[in-house]
Design an enzyme around this catalytic site. Structure first.
Site, PDB file in Angstrom:
ATOM      1  CB  SER A 220      30.330   9.831  53.276  1.00 59.96           C
ATOM      2  OG  SER A 220      30.875  10.400  54.427  1.00 59.96           O
TER       3      SER A 220
ATOM      4  NE  ARG B  62      31.001   6.121  56.902  1.00 61.74           N
ATOM      5  CZ  ARG B  62      32.263   6.263  56.481  1.00 61.74           C
ATOM      6  NH1 ARG B  62      32.784   5.409  55.636  1.00 61.74           N
ATOM      7  NH2 ARG B  62      32.984   7.272  56.914  1.00 61.74           N
TER       8      ARG B  62
ATOM      9  N   GLY C 107      24.986   9.532  51.051  1.00 63.29           N
ATOM     10  CA  GLY C 107      23.868  10.402  50.683  1.00 63.29           C
ATOM     11  C   GLY C 107      24.365  11.669  50.007  1.00 63.29           C
ATOM     12  NE  ARG C 108      27.588  14.361  54.366  1.00 63.42           N
ATOM     13  CZ  ARG C 108      27.973  15.158  55.352  1.00 63.42           C
ATOM     14  NH1 ARG C 108      28.762  16.164  55.114  1.00 63.42           N
ATOM     15  NH2 ARG C 108      27.569  14.923  56.577  1.00 63.42           N
TER      16      ARG C 108
ATOM     17  CD  GLU D 123      16.919  -2.981  51.597  1.00 59.97           C
ATOM     18  OE1 GLU D 123      17.080  -4.070  52.188  1.00 59.97           O
ATOM     19  OE2 GLU D 123      16.645  -1.934  52.182  1.00 59.97           O
TER      20      GLU D 123
HETATM   21  O1  LIG Z   1      17.748  -3.737  55.219  1.00 58.32           O
HETATM   22  C1  LIG Z   1      17.771  -4.707  55.971  1.00 58.32           C
HETATM   23  C2  LIG Z   1      16.920  -4.810  57.089  1.00 58.32           C
HETATM   24  C3  LIG Z   1      16.998  -5.939  57.896  1.00 58.32           C
HETATM   25  N1  LIG Z   1      17.891  -6.914  57.616  1.00 58.32           N
HETATM   26  C4  LIG Z   1      17.968  -8.128  58.445  1.00 58.32           C
HETATM   27  C5  LIG Z   1      17.974  -7.847  59.934  1.00 58.32           C
HETATM   28  C6  LIG Z   1      16.613  -8.175  60.386  1.00 58.32           C
HETATM   29  O2  LIG Z   1      16.616  -8.704  61.706  1.00 58.32           O
HETATM   30  C7  LIG Z   1      16.129  -9.194  59.375  1.00 58.32           C
HETATM   31  C8  LIG Z   1      14.645  -9.134  59.155  1.00 58.32           C
HETATM   32  O3  LIG Z   1      14.310  -7.808  58.847  1.00 58.32           O
HETATM   33  P1  LIG Z   1      12.816  -7.314  58.985  1.00 58.32           P
HETATM   34  O4  LIG Z   1      12.215  -7.811  60.257  1.00 58.32           O
HETATM   35  O5  LIG Z   1      12.751  -5.870  58.667  1.00 58.32           O
HETATM   36  O6  LIG Z   1      12.197  -8.104  57.724  1.00 58.32           O
HETATM   37  P2  LIG Z   1      10.744  -8.587  57.455  1.00 58.32           P
HETATM   38  O7  LIG Z   1      10.458  -8.368  56.031  1.00 58.32           O
HETATM   39  O8  LIG Z   1       9.786  -8.027  58.465  1.00 58.32           O
HETATM   40  O9  LIG Z   1      10.952 -10.142  57.680  1.00 58.32           O
HETATM   41  P3  LIG Z   1      10.564 -11.049  58.915  1.00 58.32           P
HETATM   42  O10 LIG Z   1       9.096 -11.239  58.751  1.00 58.32           O
HETATM   43  O11 LIG Z   1      11.368 -12.296  58.754  1.00 58.32           O
HETATM   44  O12 LIG Z   1      10.951 -10.270  60.164  1.00 58.32           O
HETATM   45  O13 LIG Z   1      16.823  -8.895  58.157  1.00 58.32           O
HETATM   46  C9  LIG Z   1      18.735  -6.822  56.518  1.00 58.32           C
HETATM   47  O14 LIG Z   1      19.543  -7.693  56.262  1.00 58.32           O
HETATM   48  N2  LIG Z   1      18.644  -5.716  55.737  1.00 58.32           N
END
Ligand SMILES: O=c1ccn([C@H]2C[C@H](O)[C@@H](COP(=O)(O)OP(=O)(O)OP(=O)(O)O)O2)c(=O)[nH]1
Length: 194
Positions: A95, A93, A97-98, A121
């Site tokens: 809010s 959101r 970042g602000r 994160e």
């Molecule tokens: O900040 C985030 C981003 C994604 N997800 C969830 C939703 C997403 O469907 C899954 C996998 O994310 P992503 O494909 O970006 O991760 P990856 O590092 O590419 O893992 P994988 O190889 O399992 O896809 O994790 C989160 O919980 N937090």
């Protein structure tokens, strides 16, 4: 195309599940998700992408927790979401970042078919106080052109806890027997084991 909140509502129970769900958290084209009351902080001087990193768990008390600059905090959403035939995307959101608090900068693309809580994160520019249950981010849904294929990698699928990076698995590190979480109440753990 992004789903309007009306369309989002009409797909609840079908392509979309958000649990818990509160209709007052709907925006024009997204739904606000809340921060759970736990965070993970890595306990390493240098984070290594090729091996698991130690971390400790901290609780965000009801009276709030002050985040410090220069630290990466991993949190999670309270809500468990399930998405089919659509692409879920998470955005902080504005809010936050602000306040100089950055969450998943640039937004997080979810995979079509993702089920689970979302790992968040966070880092801040200056000390900032946060509270459990704050509505910190919003989920929106994009229409997918073509059919949704199951993802070959599902490292994070069905997460129910904060999930630190599993990048090391791609780099050949087998972490199945690795225990990394530092016990905050070490004495309690020893007592329980007796
Ligand atoms: O900040 C985030 C981003 C994604 N997800 C969830 C939703 C997403 O469907 C899954 C996998 O994310 P992503 O494909 O970006 O991760 P990856 O590092 O590419 O893992 P994988 O190889 O399992 O896809 O994790 C989160 O919980 N937090």
């Amino acid at each position: 195309m992004i789903l309007s909140s009306q369309e989002l509502l009409s797909r609840m129970g079908d392509d979309i599940a958000i649990d818990p769900f509160d209709p007052t958290r709907l925006n024009a084209n997204s739904y606000n998700l809340a921060l759970h009351d736990e965070l993970l902080v890595y306990e390493e001087v240098v984070l290594d992408a090729a091996s698991p990193n130690r971390y400790r768990r901290i609780e965000i008390p009801a009276e709030g927790l002050t985040l410090q600059p220069g630290v990466l905090y991993l949190g999670r959403t309270v809500e468990h979401t399930e998405t089919r035939n659509l692409v879920p995307v998470l955005h902080a959101r504005s809010s936050l970042g602000r306040l100089g608090l950055f969450l998943n900068p640039g937004g997080s693309l979810g995979q079509c078919g993702y089920c689970g809580t979302w790992t968040l994160e966070m880092h801040c520019i200056q000390p900032v106080r946060i509270y459990p249950g704050m509505q910190v981010c919003q989920i929106s849904y994009h229409q997918l052109l073509g059919t949704c294929q199951p993802c070959e990698s599902d490292k994070y699928q069905n997460s129910t806890d904060i999930q630190p990076s599993l990048m090391h698995r791609e780099l050949g590190f087998d972490d199945r027997d690795t225990q990394l979480e530092l016990q905050l109440n070490f004495d309690d753990a020893i007592q329980a084991a007796r």
